[in-house]
Design a protein around this motif. Structure first.
Motif, PDB file in Angstrom:
ATOM      1  N   TYR A  98       0.841  -1.210   0.000  1.00 47.65           N
ATOM      2  CA  TYR A  98       0.000   0.000   0.000  1.00 47.65           C
ATOM      3  C   TYR A  98       0.871   1.252   0.000  1.00 47.65           C
ATOM      4  O   TYR A  98       0.503   2.261  -0.627  1.00 47.65           O
ATOM      5  N   TRP A 141       1.621   2.195  -3.430  1.00 49.54           N
ATOM      6  CA  TRP A 141       0.499   2.894  -4.052  1.00 49.54           C
ATOM      7  C   TRP A 141       0.462   4.349  -3.602  1.00 49.54           C
ATOM      8  O   TRP A 141       0.242   5.258  -4.420  1.00 49.54           O
ATOM      9  N   THR A 158       3.316   6.315  -5.289  1.00 53.94           N
ATOM     10  CA  THR A 158       3.045   6.558  -6.709  1.00 53.94           C
ATOM     11  C   THR A 158       2.076   7.724  -6.881  1.00 53.94           C
ATOM     12  O   THR A 158       2.290   8.620  -7.710  1.00 53.94           O
ATOM     13  N   GLU A 159       1.007   7.735  -6.101  1.00 50.00           N
ATOM     14  CA  GLU A 159       0.047   8.849  -6.176  1.00 50.00           C
ATOM     15  C   GLU A 159       0.702  10.156  -5.741  1.00 50.00           C
ATOM     16  O   GLU A 159       0.535  11.192  -6.400  1.00 50.00           O
ATOM     17  N   GLU A 175      -0.291   7.136 -10.876  1.00 49.14           N
ATOM     18  CA  GLU A 175      -1.629   6.577 -10.769  1.00 49.14           C
ATOM     19  C   GLU A 175      -2.181   6.739  -9.354  1.00 49.14           C
ATOM     20  O   GLU A 175      -1.464   6.567  -8.365  1.00 49.14           O
ATOM     21  N   VAL A 213      -4.264   6.003  -5.876  1.00 47.09           N
ATOM     22  CA  VAL A 213      -4.466   4.816  -5.055  1.00 47.09           C
ATOM     23  C   VAL A 213      -5.804   4.155  -5.389  1.00 47.09           C
ATOM     24  O   VAL A 213      -5.892   2.926  -5.494  1.00 47.09           O
ATOM     25  N   ARG A 216      -7.473   4.163  -8.198  1.00 50.72           N
ATOM     26  CA  ARG A 216      -7.388   3.454  -9.481  1.00 50.72           C
ATOM     27  C   ARG A 216      -6.614   2.154  -9.340  1.00 50.72           C
ATOM     28  O   ARG A 216      -7.011   1.122  -9.889  1.00 50.72           O
ATOM     29  N   ARG A 217      -5.529   2.175  -8.579  1.00 45.09           N
ATOM     30  CA  ARG A 217      -4.746   0.949  -8.369  1.00 45.09           C
ATOM     31  C   ARG A 217      -5.577  -0.078  -7.620  1.00 45.09           C
ATOM     32  O   ARG A 217      -5.529  -1.274  -7.925  1.00 45.09           O
ATOM     33  N   GLN A 259      -8.089  -1.734 -10.075  1.00 46.15           N
ATOM     34  CA  GLN A 259      -7.449  -2.697 -10.973  1.00 46.15           C
ATOM     35  C   GLN A 259      -7.127  -3.994 -10.246  1.00 46.15           C
ATOM     36  O   GLN A 259      -7.361  -5.098 -10.757  1.00 46.15           O
ATOM     37  N   SER A 260      -6.556  -3.879  -9.051  1.00 49.87           N
ATOM     38  CA  SER A 260      -6.186  -5.067  -8.295  1.00 49.87           C
ATOM     39  C   SER A 260      -7.417  -5.830  -7.820  1.00 49.87           C
ATOM     40  O   SER A 260      -7.446  -7.063  -7.834  1.00 49.87           O
ATOM     41  N   GLU A 275      -1.064  -8.335  -2.646  1.00 47.11           N
ATOM     42  CA  GLU A 275      -2.135  -7.590  -3.308  1.00 47.11           C
ATOM     43  C   GLU A 275      -3.416  -7.570  -2.474  1.00 47.11           C
ATOM     44  O   GLU A 275      -3.998  -6.509  -2.259  1.00 47.11           O
TER      45      GLU A 275
END
Length: 462
Positions: free
Chosen positions: A348, A351, A354-355, A360, A362, A364-365, A368-369, A394
């Motif tokens: 996490y 994620w 990255t945000e 991308e 969190v 959106r990730r 997808q997951s 995940e």
């Protein structure tokens, strides 16, 4: 740990000793395991280690490792004898509080019988002189871990066990201890380990490197890396920042550039998780392809070469391993079945980073997951053979975000800092996480965690 390939299991040893004594009435042997349901013989019972002080010498030409381990511990029962985990190495002399003790081999265990019993609650010191050619531990399900001989030195690394391949140890995360290391190697080689660097001495073609990790550490988080490295030493927030990249890698390549982001990423994670918990920071990159993973070795993660292929940096893996400094290192596990607390929160953190860095979101990730996860595999209590399976990472991260959506941002981010503060330098489990989340949110979360961690069908999104 960041998955790319995995690690350890068991090994062997032999030992000799001096006089022995049978236990007095009321004294009994410590257990030959810590009682973990997944790995019953990992670790040992009957004592609690405070610190390991290692004075070792390694010769890459012969592969020989030898020296002395001084172990300070407290008895948790009336002990007639006690075990340490030790693989591939042979003890030649053992003392307990200065008196000669006997030692014997039992598989990958060093069995120590002191001259007299050790009363419950007494602090005692065991000194073990030992030597041999260290090696790896083999586990068909999890891969190999432990000591790897390299072309220019050696690497000690592995999860869920590895320390027993280079020193006698209570090899289970429930018994955290400090570590001091003096490692002597031929001149021209560098030695990296956990914690703060100490004085370095050179004599007769050999150099002794010193390191000290002063915060209690789970044994699998201890490491030593020996070879030819380009070491960068700086200070970040008043603490030593030590980053090492092999001399064979470009000084400005993707590995060096990725690890150069360590301070920046640490600062962001500290804003989310609370103050960075250790006295030092940094990282080490290795080139040996047998290490297809990164591991959150305390205060100085080790990264395998697979993460730095191509020309791009990989801040995600750095964020993952640095997040473990809070989730997994400072707050360690009681039992391996709760591994999601380590890997779910570290994933996490990737994620979040990255945000935060403009990538991308969190949410959106998560979406997808959520759509691609195999919900038949639990993240909580995954079983020993799936300890590092995709569900732990995940589905663990999905649970973290679903918890955030369920209790709201205020309670969630308070939870993160409360958890890392209340359990700093200690151990915790899933039950404690549920209790803390319920206290801060005012919600009954048992059904939530049952669905997201242990259920076998897809739970509804919050």
């Amino acid at each position: 740990m960041t998955r790319r390939g995995l690690l350890p299991a068991l090994a062997l040893l032999l030992v000799t000793g001096a006089c022995t004594a049978d236990s007095a009435p009321g004294f009994k042997p410590g257990a030959d395991g810590a009682g973990d349901p997944y790995f019953p013989r990992y670790g040992n019972g009957g004592y609690d280690v405070a610190g390991y002080d290692l004075d070792l010498r390694y010769d890459p030409a012969t592969g020989q490792l030898g020296g002395r381990a001084t172990i300070t511990a407290t008895a948790t029962q009336n002990l007639s004898r006690l075990n340490f985990d030790l693989a591939h190495l042979t003890a030649s002399r053992i003392t307990v509080d200065g008196a000669a003790a006997s030692g014997s081999a039992d598989g990958d265990e060093l069995v120590v019988t002191p001259a007299t019993g050790i009363p419950d609650g007494r602090r005692f010191t065991v000194v073990v002189d030992y030597a041999g050619v260290p090696g790896q531990l083999e586990n068909k399900a999890l891969g190999n871990g432990g000591w790897i001989k390299t072309t220019d030195g050696g690497i000690a690394l592995g999860q869920p066990e590895s320390a027993s391949t280079w020193y006698p140890v209570n090899d289970h995360p429930s018994d955290k201890a400090t570590l001091s290391l003096a490692m002597t190697v031929p001149d021209g080689l560098e030695v990296l380990s956990n914690g703060v660097p100490g004085k370095r001495d050179t004599r007769d073609g050999w150099t002794t490197w010193r390191w000290a990790e002063r915060s209690p550490m789970a044994s699998y988080l201890s490491t030593v890396v020996i070879g030819q490295y380009r070491i960068s030493t700086s200070t970040h927030n008043g603490k030593p920042m030590i980053i090492a990249v092999p001399e064979s890698m470009p000084a400005t390549g993707p590995a060096a550039r990725s690890l150069a982001m360590t301070g920046q990423i640490t600062d962001y994670l500290a804003s989310v998780f609370g103050p960075y918990p250790f006295d030092a920071n940094g990282g080490v990159v290795v080139t040996d392809n047998r290490i297809g993973y990164a591991l959150e070795t305390q205060s100085r993660p080790v990264y395998g070469p697979t993460f730095f292929n191509g020309d791009e940096t990989n801040p995600g893996v750095v964020a993952h391993e640095l997040a473990h400094q809070w989730f997994g290192d400072s707050v360690a596990l009681h039992r391996w079945e709760d591994i999601w607390l380590n890997e779910g929160f570290a994933t996490y953190a990737e994620w979040l980073w990255t945000e935060h860095s403009g990538g991308e979101s969190v949410q959106r990730r998560f979406e997808q997951s959520y759509a691609s996860t195999d919900w038949r595999q639990p993240a909580g209590d995954p079983g020993p053979e799936r300890l590092f399976g995709a569900a732990v990472y995940e589905r663990g991260a999905l649970t973290v975000h679903a918890l955030r959506k369920t209790i709201g941002d205020d309670a969630f981010f308070t939870l993160l800092k409360t958890w890392t503060t209340e359990h700093r330098d200690g151990n915790a489990d899933t039950a404690a996480m549920i209790t803390t989340a319920e206290q801060l949110s005012g919600k009954d979360l048992n059904d939530f965690f049952q669905s997201w961690l242990y259920g076998t069908t897809r739970p509804p999104t919050p």
